[in-house]
Design a protein around this motif. Structure first.
Motif, PDB file in Angstrom:
ATOM      1  N   ARG A  10      -4.912   6.951  -0.704  1.00 21.62           N
ATOM      2  CA  ARG A  10      -4.214   5.665  -0.603  1.00 21.62           C
ATOM      3  C   ARG A  10      -4.305   4.943  -1.945  1.00 21.62           C
ATOM      4  O   ARG A  10      -5.217   5.178  -2.742  1.00 21.62           O
ATOM      5  CB  ARG A  10      -4.847   4.805   0.473  1.00 21.62           C
TER       6      ARG A  10
ATOM      7  N   TYR B  21       0.851  -1.189   0.000  1.00 21.58           N
ATOM      8  CA  TYR B  21       0.000   0.000   0.000  1.00 21.58           C
ATOM      9  C   TYR B  21       0.888   1.240   0.000  1.00 21.58           C
ATOM     10  O   TYR B  21       1.954   1.258   0.609  1.00 21.58           O
ATOM     11  CB  TYR B  21      -0.894   0.038   1.248  1.00 21.58           C
TER      12      TYR B  21
ATOM     13  N   PHE C 178       0.599   5.601   0.530  1.00 28.70           N
ATOM     14  CA  PHE C 178      -0.246   6.639   1.112  1.00 28.70           C
ATOM     15  C   PHE C 178       0.396   8.013   0.912  1.00 28.70           C
ATOM     16  O   PHE C 178       1.622   8.138   0.838  1.00 28.70           O
ATOM     17  CB  PHE C 178      -0.406   6.418   2.628  1.00 28.70           C
TER      18      PHE C 178
ATOM     19  N   MET D  62       3.585   0.757   2.957  1.00 26.59           N
ATOM     20  CA  MET D  62       3.283  -0.322   3.900  1.00 26.59           C
ATOM     21  C   MET D  62       3.211  -1.641   3.151  1.00 26.59           C
ATOM     22  O   MET D  62       2.499  -1.752   2.152  1.00 26.59           O
ATOM     23  CB  MET D  62       1.945  -0.067   4.611  1.00 26.59           C
ATOM     24  N   ASN D  63       3.923  -2.640   3.661  1.00 29.90           N
ATOM     25  CA  ASN D  63       3.831  -3.976   3.073  1.00 29.90           C
ATOM     26  C   ASN D  63       2.451  -4.580   3.319  1.00 29.90           C
ATOM     27  O   ASN D  63       1.777  -4.224   4.281  1.00 29.90           O
ATOM     28  CB  ASN D  63       4.875  -4.896   3.703  1.00 29.90           C
ATOM     29  N   ASN D  64       2.084  -5.537   2.474  1.00 32.32           N
ATOM     30  CA  ASN D  64       0.815  -6.220   2.673  1.00 32.32           C
ATOM     31  C   ASN D  64       1.015  -7.580   3.322  1.00 32.32           C
ATOM     32  O   ASN D  64       0.317  -8.533   3.018  1.00 32.32           O
ATOM     33  CB  ASN D  64       0.086  -6.385   1.337  1.00 32.32           C
ATOM     34  N   TYR D  65       1.975  -7.653   4.231  1.00 28.61           N
ATOM     35  CA  TYR D  65       2.183  -8.874   4.982  1.00 28.61           C
ATOM     36  C   TYR D  65       2.859  -8.494   6.288  1.00 28.61           C
ATOM     37  O   TYR D  65       3.398  -7.404   6.426  1.00 28.61           O
ATOM     38  CB  TYR D  65       3.063  -9.863   4.201  1.00 28.61           C
ATOM     39  N   GLY D  66       2.817  -9.423   7.254  1.00 32.48           N
ATOM     40  CA  GLY D  66       3.522  -9.182   8.504  1.00 32.48           C
ATOM     41  C   GLY D  66       2.979  -7.983   9.259  1.00 32.48           C
ATOM     42  O   GLY D  66       1.788  -7.658   9.161  1.00 32.48           O
ATOM     43  N   ASN D  67       3.821  -7.344  10.046  1.00 32.37           N
ATOM     44  CA  ASN D  67       3.367  -6.175  10.788  1.00 32.37           C
ATOM     45  C   ASN D  67       3.073  -5.038   9.821  1.00 32.37           C
ATOM     46  O   ASN D  67       3.453  -5.080   8.656  1.00 32.37           O
ATOM     47  CB  ASN D  67       4.402  -5.756  11.825  1.00 32.37           C
ATOM     48  N   GLU D  68       2.388  -4.041  10.292  1.00 35.55           N
ATOM     49  CA  GLU D  68       1.872  -3.003   9.400  1.00 35.55           C
ATOM     50  C   GLU D  68       2.636  -1.697   9.579  1.00 35.55           C
ATOM     51  O   GLU D  68       2.059  -0.633   9.708  1.00 35.55           O
ATOM     52  CB  GLU D  68       0.377  -2.828   9.671  1.00 35.55           C
ATOM     53  N   LYS D  69       3.948  -1.772   9.559  1.00 29.38           N
ATOM     54  CA  LYS D  69       4.756  -0.580   9.745  1.00 29.38           C
ATOM     55  C   LYS D  69       4.715   0.290   8.500  1.00 29.38           C
ATOM     56  O   LYS D  69       4.801  -0.192   7.377  1.00 29.38           O
ATOM     57  CB  LYS D  69       6.204  -0.965  10.064  1.00 29.38           C
ATOM     58  N   LEU D  70       4.584   1.594   8.756  1.00 31.65           N
ATOM     59  CA  LEU D  70       4.648   2.577   7.689  1.00 31.65           C
ATOM     60  C   LEU D  70       6.066   3.126   7.596  1.00 31.65           C
ATOM     61  O   LEU D  70       6.656   3.499   8.607  1.00 31.65           O
ATOM     62  CB  LEU D  70       3.700   3.737   7.982  1.00 31.65           C
ATOM     63  N   THR D  71       6.585   3.194   6.376  1.00 30.77           N
ATOM     64  CA  THR D  71       7.868   3.837   6.121  1.00 30.77           C
ATOM     65  C   THR D  71       7.590   5.138   5.396  1.00 30.77           C
ATOM     66  O   THR D  71       6.925   5.145   4.356  1.00 30.77           O
ATOM     67  CB  THR D  71       8.772   2.936   5.272  1.00 30.77           C
ATOM     68  N   PHE D  72       8.114   6.238   5.938  1.00 34.78           N
ATOM     69  CA  PHE D  72       7.810   7.567   5.418  1.00 34.78           C
ATOM     70  C   PHE D  72       8.967   8.134   4.617  1.00 34.78           C
ATOM     71  O   PHE D  72      10.140   7.855   4.893  1.00 34.78           O
ATOM     72  CB  PHE D  72       7.522   8.534   6.567  1.00 34.78           C
ATOM     73  N   GLY D  73       8.638   8.975   3.645  1.00 34.35           N
ATOM     74  CA  GLY D  73       9.617   9.818   3.009  1.00 34.35           C
ATOM     75  C   GLY D  73       9.907  11.033   3.885  1.00 34.35           C
ATOM     76  O   GLY D  73       9.309  11.200   4.959  1.00 34.35           O
TER      77      GLY D  73
END
Lengths: 114, 115
Positions: free
Chosen positions: B50, B33, B35, B95-106
């Motif tokens: 999104r 995903y 955003f 955000m990956n679509n697996y595992g934990n739902e951590k967001l990585t930001f620019g």
């Protein structure tokens, strides 16, 4: 529905002092997160939790501790504050499986360490 | 690990004009995903739009739309008919679509709408 509530909104700490940043959510979200935002650096993940009793380190965990004794609360503890911890801190939450909704964020805590 | 790059630290545009904010990302995953978040001077983080990677159609929310180029790993935000209230920092996030739902930001783009 309050969403994610962070307290305090502002705080000044002296070097070596300790404090706890409070975060609570009333949406029954499983996942909770702590990020810090430094100028020009975006948001960096400090710690996260996938449920009560479960926490894990993020990208920048040094100097911080967390606990998650309830679904609602996820406090962030700063021990021995240092000037490098001057930042804006955001708590966020999300509901497992609802990735498309992203996060709900709190309004942030601006912390200055002098 | 995933990375998100926003190469425009600051932009400005006249009110009512159209502006495009750039974002590129790096991942080896196929399903994820993306955003765009808006952070006005109030500091509140607000979800703007999104995009799910497996959907080819570009997402649209009123005056906000994205140009999602999966092969190029590009995810730009277009704001049409810009308004003074659009003045804010804009963050692209992954955000990956697996595992934990951590967001990585620019690192963000500071957008100023000029009256």
């Amino acid at each position: 529905n309050a969403g994610v509530t962070q307290t305090p909104k502002f705080r000044i700490l002296k070097i070596g002092q300790s404090m706890t940043l409070q975060c609570t959510q009333d949406m029954n979200h499983n996942y909770m997160y702590w990020y810090r935002q430094d100028p020009g650096m975006g948001l960096k993940l400090i710690y996260y939790s996938v449920g009560a009793g479960i926490t894990d380190k993020g990208e920048v965990p040094n100097g911080y501790n967390v606990s998650r004794s309830t679904t609602e609360d996820f406090p962030l503890r700063l021990e021995l504050a240092a000037p490098s911890q001057t930042s804006v801190y955001f708590c966020a939450s999300s509901y497992v499986g609802n990735r498309e909704d992203g996060y709900t964020f709190g309004s942030g805590t601006r912390l200055t360490v002098v | 690990a995933q990375t998100v790059t926003q190469s425009q630290p600051e932009m400005s545009v006249q009110e009512a004009e159209t502006v495009t904010l750039s974002c590129t990302y790096d991942t080896s995953e196929n399903n994820y995903y993306l955003f765009w978040y808006k952070q006005p001077p109030s500091r509140q983080m607000i979800l703007v739009i999104r995009q799910e990677a497996y959907k080819q159609q570009n997402a649209t929310e009123n005056r906000f739309s994205v140009n999602f180029q999966k092969a190029a790993k590009s995810f730009s935000l277009k704001i049409s008919d810009s308004q003074l209230g659009d003045t804010a920092m804009y963050f692209c996030a992954f955000m990956n679509n697996y595992g934990n739902e951590k967001l990585t930001f620019g690192t963000g783009t500071r957008l100023t709408i000029i009256p």
